[in-house]
Write an enzyme that holds these catalytic residues in place. Sequence first.
Site, PDB file in Angstrom:
ATOM      1  N   TYR A 144     -17.544 -66.171 -84.051  1.00  0.00           N
ATOM      2  CA  TYR A 144     -16.416 -66.712 -83.829  1.00  0.00           C
ATOM      3  C   TYR A 144     -15.490 -66.051 -83.251  1.00  0.00           C
ATOM      4  O   TYR A 144     -14.989 -66.641 -82.091  1.00  0.00           O
ATOM      5  CB  TYR A 144     -15.988 -67.041 -85.201  1.00  0.00           C
ATOM      6  CG  TYR A 144     -14.704 -67.946 -85.356  1.00  0.00           C
ATOM      7  CD1 TYR A 144     -14.695 -68.913 -85.066  1.00  0.00           C
ATOM      8  CD2 TYR A 144     -13.500 -67.338 -85.668  1.00  0.00           C
ATOM      9  CE1 TYR A 144     -13.545 -70.096 -85.032  1.00  0.00           C
ATOM     10  CE2 TYR A 144     -12.470 -68.157 -85.532  1.00  0.00           C
ATOM     11  CZ  TYR A 144     -12.282 -69.312 -85.202  1.00  0.00           C
ATOM     12  OH  TYR A 144     -11.306 -70.139 -85.342  1.00  0.00           O
ATOM     13  N   ASP A 145     -15.204 -64.632 -83.450  1.00  0.00           N
ATOM     14  CA  ASP A 145     -14.276 -64.003 -82.881  1.00  0.00           C
ATOM     15  C   ASP A 145     -14.767 -63.756 -81.304  1.00  0.00           C
ATOM     16  O   ASP A 145     -13.792 -64.103 -80.312  1.00  0.00           O
ATOM     17  CB  ASP A 145     -14.301 -62.315 -83.190  1.00  0.00           C
ATOM     18  CG  ASP A 145     -13.777 -62.368 -84.596  1.00  0.00           C
ATOM     19  OD1 ASP A 145     -13.624 -63.541 -85.324  1.00  0.00           O
ATOM     20  OD2 ASP A 145     -13.824 -61.303 -85.400  1.00  0.00           O
ATOM     21  N   LYS A 148     -14.528 -67.159 -79.116  1.00  0.00           N
ATOM     22  CA  LYS A 148     -13.211 -67.594 -78.700  1.00  0.00           C
ATOM     23  C   LYS A 148     -12.841 -66.730 -77.528  1.00  0.00           C
ATOM     24  O   LYS A 148     -12.149 -66.939 -76.827  1.00  0.00           O
ATOM     25  CB  LYS A 148     -12.250 -67.427 -80.040  1.00  0.00           C
ATOM     26  CG  LYS A 148     -12.589 -68.708 -81.016  1.00  0.00           C
ATOM     27  CD  LYS A 148     -12.060 -69.957 -80.614  1.00  0.00           C
ATOM     28  CE  LYS A 148     -12.174 -71.045 -81.675  1.00  0.00           C
ATOM     29  NZ  LYS A 148     -11.631 -72.270 -81.152  1.00  0.00           N
ATOM     30  N   VAL A 186      -8.737 -69.272 -97.553  1.00  0.00           N
ATOM     31  CA  VAL A 186      -7.886 -68.630 -98.780  1.00  0.00           C
ATOM     32  C   VAL A 186      -6.907 -69.473 -99.632  1.00  0.00           C
ATOM     33  O   VAL A 186      -7.097 -69.598-100.442  1.00  0.00           O
ATOM     34  CB  VAL A 186      -7.059 -67.198 -98.299  1.00  0.00           C
ATOM     35  CG1 VAL A 186      -6.140 -67.432 -97.364  1.00  0.00           C
ATOM     36  CG2 VAL A 186      -6.975 -66.483 -99.834  1.00  0.00           C
ATOM     37  N   SER A 188      -6.986 -73.097 -99.347  1.00  0.00           N
ATOM     38  CA  SER A 188      -7.739 -74.154 -99.944  1.00  0.00           C
ATOM     39  C   SER A 188      -8.469 -73.386-101.365  1.00  0.00           C
ATOM     40  O   SER A 188      -8.482 -74.046-102.350  1.00  0.00           O
ATOM     41  CB  SER A 188      -8.835 -74.678 -99.005  1.00  0.00           C
ATOM     42  OG  SER A 188      -9.454 -73.904 -98.379  1.00  0.00           O
ATOM     43  N   PHE A 190      -7.820 -70.855-103.415  1.00  0.00           N
ATOM     44  CA  PHE A 190      -7.054 -70.729-104.305  1.00  0.00           C
ATOM     45  C   PHE A 190      -6.462 -71.696-105.145  1.00  0.00           C
ATOM     46  O   PHE A 190      -6.395 -71.935-106.119  1.00  0.00           O
ATOM     47  CB  PHE A 190      -5.880 -69.690-103.770  1.00  0.00           C
ATOM     48  CG  PHE A 190      -6.108 -68.486-103.592  1.00  0.00           C
ATOM     49  CD1 PHE A 190      -7.286 -67.777-103.769  1.00  0.00           C
ATOM     50  CD2 PHE A 190      -5.067 -67.577-103.105  1.00  0.00           C
ATOM     51  CE1 PHE A 190      -7.589 -66.443-103.432  1.00  0.00           C
ATOM     52  CE2 PHE A 190      -5.284 -66.256-102.693  1.00  0.00           C
ATOM     53  CZ  PHE A 190      -6.646 -65.549-103.063  1.00  0.00           C
ATOM     54  N   GLY A 206      -6.396 -57.110-102.510  1.00  0.00           N
ATOM     55  CA  GLY A 206      -5.188 -58.156-102.443  1.00  0.00           C
ATOM     56  C   GLY A 206      -4.199 -57.606-101.919  1.00  0.00           C
ATOM     57  O   GLY A 206      -3.061 -58.623-101.536  1.00  0.00           O
ATOM     58  N   ARG A 210      -1.514 -61.514 -94.735  1.00  0.00           N
ATOM     59  CA  ARG A 210      -1.869 -62.917 -93.772  1.00  0.00           C
ATOM     60  C   ARG A 210      -0.487 -63.616 -93.623  1.00  0.00           C
ATOM     61  O   ARG A 210       0.522 -63.484 -94.537  1.00  0.00           O
ATOM     62  CB  ARG A 210      -2.694 -64.014 -94.575  1.00  0.00           C
ATOM     63  CG  ARG A 210      -4.306 -63.535 -94.542  1.00  0.00           C
ATOM     64  CD  ARG A 210      -4.811 -63.341 -93.442  1.00  0.00           C
ATOM     65  NE  ARG A 210      -6.228 -62.841 -93.390  1.00  0.00           N
ATOM     66  CZ  ARG A 210      -6.618 -61.334 -93.637  1.00  0.00           C
ATOM     67  NH1 ARG A 210      -5.720 -60.578 -93.565  1.00  0.00           N
ATOM     68  NH2 ARG A 210      -7.978 -61.296 -93.857  1.00  0.00           N
ATOM     69  N   PRO A 271      -9.964 -58.644 -91.609  1.00  0.00           N
ATOM     70  CA  PRO A 271      -8.765 -57.720 -90.993  1.00  0.00           C
ATOM     71  C   PRO A 271      -7.806 -57.536 -92.341  1.00  0.00           C
ATOM     72  O   PRO A 271      -7.603 -58.131 -93.197  1.00  0.00           O
ATOM     73  CB  PRO A 271      -8.051 -58.890 -90.384  1.00  0.00           C
ATOM     74  CG  PRO A 271      -8.977 -59.835 -90.069  1.00  0.00           C
ATOM     75  CD  PRO A 271     -10.037 -59.942 -91.203  1.00  0.00           C
TER      76      PRO A 271
END
Length: 308
Positions: A144-145, A148, A186, A188, A190, A206, A210, A271
């Site tokens: 993906y990274d 793109k 994350v 959706s 949660f 945690g 973001r 990340p």
Amino acid sequence: MKKILVTGGAGFIGSHLCKRLLEEKNEVICLDNFFTGSKENIIDLIDNPYFEVIRHDVEEKISLEVDEIYNLACPASPIHYQFDPVKTIRTSVMGAINMLDIAKNTKAKILQASTSEVYGDPEIHPQPETYRGNVNPIGIRACYDEGKRCAETLFFDYYREYDVDIKVIRIFNTYGSNMAINDGRVVSNFIIQALQGKNITIYGDGNQTRSFQYVDDLIDGMIKMMNSKENGPINLGNPDEFTILELAQKVIKLTNSKSKIIFKDLPQDDPKQRQPDISLAKEKLNWQPKVKLEDGLIKTIEYFKGKV
């Protein structure tokens, strides 16, 4: 009335974009192979006489006459883009080439939905567009990274070599209605876990951060970018930064859930920090997000209540 092609138009972001473009009295062609897109996302648009749906994979060539192209086609959540990594990178690279060829042949403007993932696990915080990133080219997220990143290269090469009118945006974490229940993102994750009373799973301690933008803000930015004279890249995201733990606690509070928080190992190359520098978007597009995280979460929770 402009004729506008939206690839990935049945996806989470694409469906919102199609709706907005129709509201602005454009003719919209939604092109999607429905790998991660959903007919349910666009069902309310089907009866609009100015809306057309084509089932097609951007890896394959197609000939269309259009004025503008928004290239959104690509799985965007880890669970989906890691399912078939070769397919993911082909979608980014071959999809970019095929859409750029349409833009070249029809003199259409074309916008690439790139991503904050081009910055990898950043060593600079917040991330400006001038930062070249810290990406593992052989890791499990690289399909993906790097896909793109290659698409951005292609866009600027078509701009330099063929004078194609390109626009490149880098999208940071976005949430809202029409997100897939099983997309593994994350927000959706949660919300679904909280609504079902299941343990909320945090990967790592945690404390990784973001920045979350509501989808309506992103759509505003995308359209402003298309209507601007800018080529980009330009970051589109919400600079308000939260830890993943803070997000989990907000979701539990807003859903009035009895869910407990549990911790698991952090996946490879995840990340540690993600926050956009949106100075360029403010200056060049007169754009900045308006929706606060709590307000956007309330709307998104209401959407998911009808899905679980």
